[in-house]
Design a protein around this motif. Structure first.
Motif, PDB file in Angstrom:
ATOM      1  N   CYS A 197      35.907   6.336  22.589  1.00  0.00           N
ATOM      2  CA  CYS A 197      35.186   7.605  22.426  1.00  0.00           C
ATOM      3  C   CYS A 197      33.938   7.425  21.577  1.00  0.00           C
ATOM      4  CB  CYS A 197      36.071   8.652  21.755  1.00  0.00           C
ATOM      5  SG  CYS A 197      37.437   9.227  22.751  1.00  0.00           S
ATOM      6  N   LEU A 228      28.696  13.809  17.440  1.00  0.00           N
ATOM      7  CA  LEU A 228      29.854  14.673  17.648  1.00  0.00           C
ATOM      8  C   LEU A 228      30.022  15.726  16.545  1.00  0.00           C
ATOM      9  CD1 LEU A 228      32.572  12.135  18.874  1.00  0.00           C
ATOM     10  CD2 LEU A 228      31.323  13.837  20.229  1.00  0.00           C
ATOM     11  N   TYR A 239      37.907  16.851  20.178  1.00  0.00           N
ATOM     12  CA  TYR A 239      36.976  16.192  21.092  1.00  0.00           C
ATOM     13  C   TYR A 239      37.711  15.684  22.336  1.00  0.00           C
ATOM     14  CZ  TYR A 239      33.936  12.590  23.019  1.00  0.00           C
ATOM     15  OH  TYR A 239      33.197  11.811  23.874  1.00  0.00           O
ATOM     16  N   ASP A 292      38.638  18.605  24.659  1.00  0.00           N
ATOM     17  CA  ASP A 292      37.482  19.087  25.417  1.00  0.00           C
ATOM     18  C   ASP A 292      37.047  18.075  26.472  1.00  0.00           C
ATOM     19  OD1 ASP A 292      37.551  21.333  23.862  1.00  0.00           O
ATOM     20  OD2 ASP A 292      35.690  20.908  22.770  1.00  0.00           O
ATOM     21  N   ARG A 293      37.088  16.816  26.116  1.00  0.00           N
ATOM     22  CA  ARG A 293      36.644  15.745  27.015  1.00  0.00           C
ATOM     23  C   ARG A 293      37.546  15.620  28.246  1.00  0.00           C
ATOM     24  NH1 ARG A 293      37.004   9.560  25.514  1.00  0.00           N
ATOM     25  NH2 ARG A 293      35.701   8.707  27.134  1.00  0.00           N
ATOM     26  N   ARG A 300      29.483  19.703  17.072  1.00  0.00           N
ATOM     27  CA  ARG A 300      30.507  20.520  17.717  1.00  0.00           C
ATOM     28  C   ARG A 300      31.906  20.360  17.125  1.00  0.00           C
ATOM     29  NH1 ARG A 300      31.489  21.400  24.115  1.00  0.00           N
ATOM     30  NH2 ARG A 300      33.116  22.941  23.838  1.00  0.00           N
ATOM     31  N   TYR A 301      32.183  19.200  16.524  1.00  0.00           N
ATOM     32  CA  TYR A 301      33.558  18.897  16.128  1.00  0.00           C
ATOM     33  C   TYR A 301      33.746  18.667  14.622  1.00  0.00           C
ATOM     34  CZ  TYR A 301      33.909  18.496  21.120  1.00  0.00           C
ATOM     35  OH  TYR A 301      33.849  18.768  22.462  1.00  0.00           O
TER      36      TYR A 301
END
Length: 160
Positions: A107, A19, A52, A55-56, A22-23
């Motif tokens: 997650c 992750l 996250y 976006d998810r 991107r995060y």
């Protein structure tokens, strides 16, 4: 405050998490976004779990996750919730806090990376006493819940 388990920050573990591409954000920035005025953190990174989750869940209901996570030298991810702008810690409920932990674990577990048993809840210095008392009672003095200030987080995870 010293604790028996190794909770030392690792940039390598943090930035190698899937992750992170991107995060990843600076921990200082993440804390300031959650209400910290100043922090002792400078170059340390974390993964923004709120972003996250946003976006998810595009188009659906955003889950309630911990605010961010960072890697430790024992190759585990530490979950952190910053409640720095909470006016009245006694309004927090066990269900609310447990839900954040559960959602964050779900997650992160899909990436098969261990999650530290310790969970950190950060409060402002002027609310820390009230927060410690209330959250400790909610969770029957669970030793794996750390109710800290930002400075206590820094003093614990950053090697001297």
């Amino acid at each position: 405050m010293e604790y028996p388990t190794a909770m030392t920050y690792s940039e390598t573990v943090t930035t190698s998490h899937p992750l992170a591409q991107r995060y990843q954000v600076l921990l200082n920035t993440a804390l300031q976004n959650e209400g910290a005025k100043r922090t002792p953190f400078t170059t340390e990174k974390c993964i923004d779990l709120d972003k996250y989750e946003t976006d998810r869940s595009r188009g659906g209901n955003k889950g309630k996750s911990m605010d961010f996570t960072l890697g430790l030298t024992n190759k585990q991810m530490l979950l952190i919730e910053a409640k720095l702008d909470v006016k009245k810690p006694t309004n927090l409920t066990r269900g609310e806090l447990e839900g954040k932990i559960k959602q964050s674990k779900e997650c992160l577990l899909e990436y098969e990376i261990a999650i530290a048993k310790e969970k950190v809840f950060l409060f402002s210095t002027d609310k820390i006493g009230q927060a410690r008392s209330h959250v400790s009672k909610l969770f029957n003095n669970n030793p794996n819940l750390r109710i800290w200030t930002v400075q206590e987080l820094y003093d614990t995870i950053i090697p001297k």
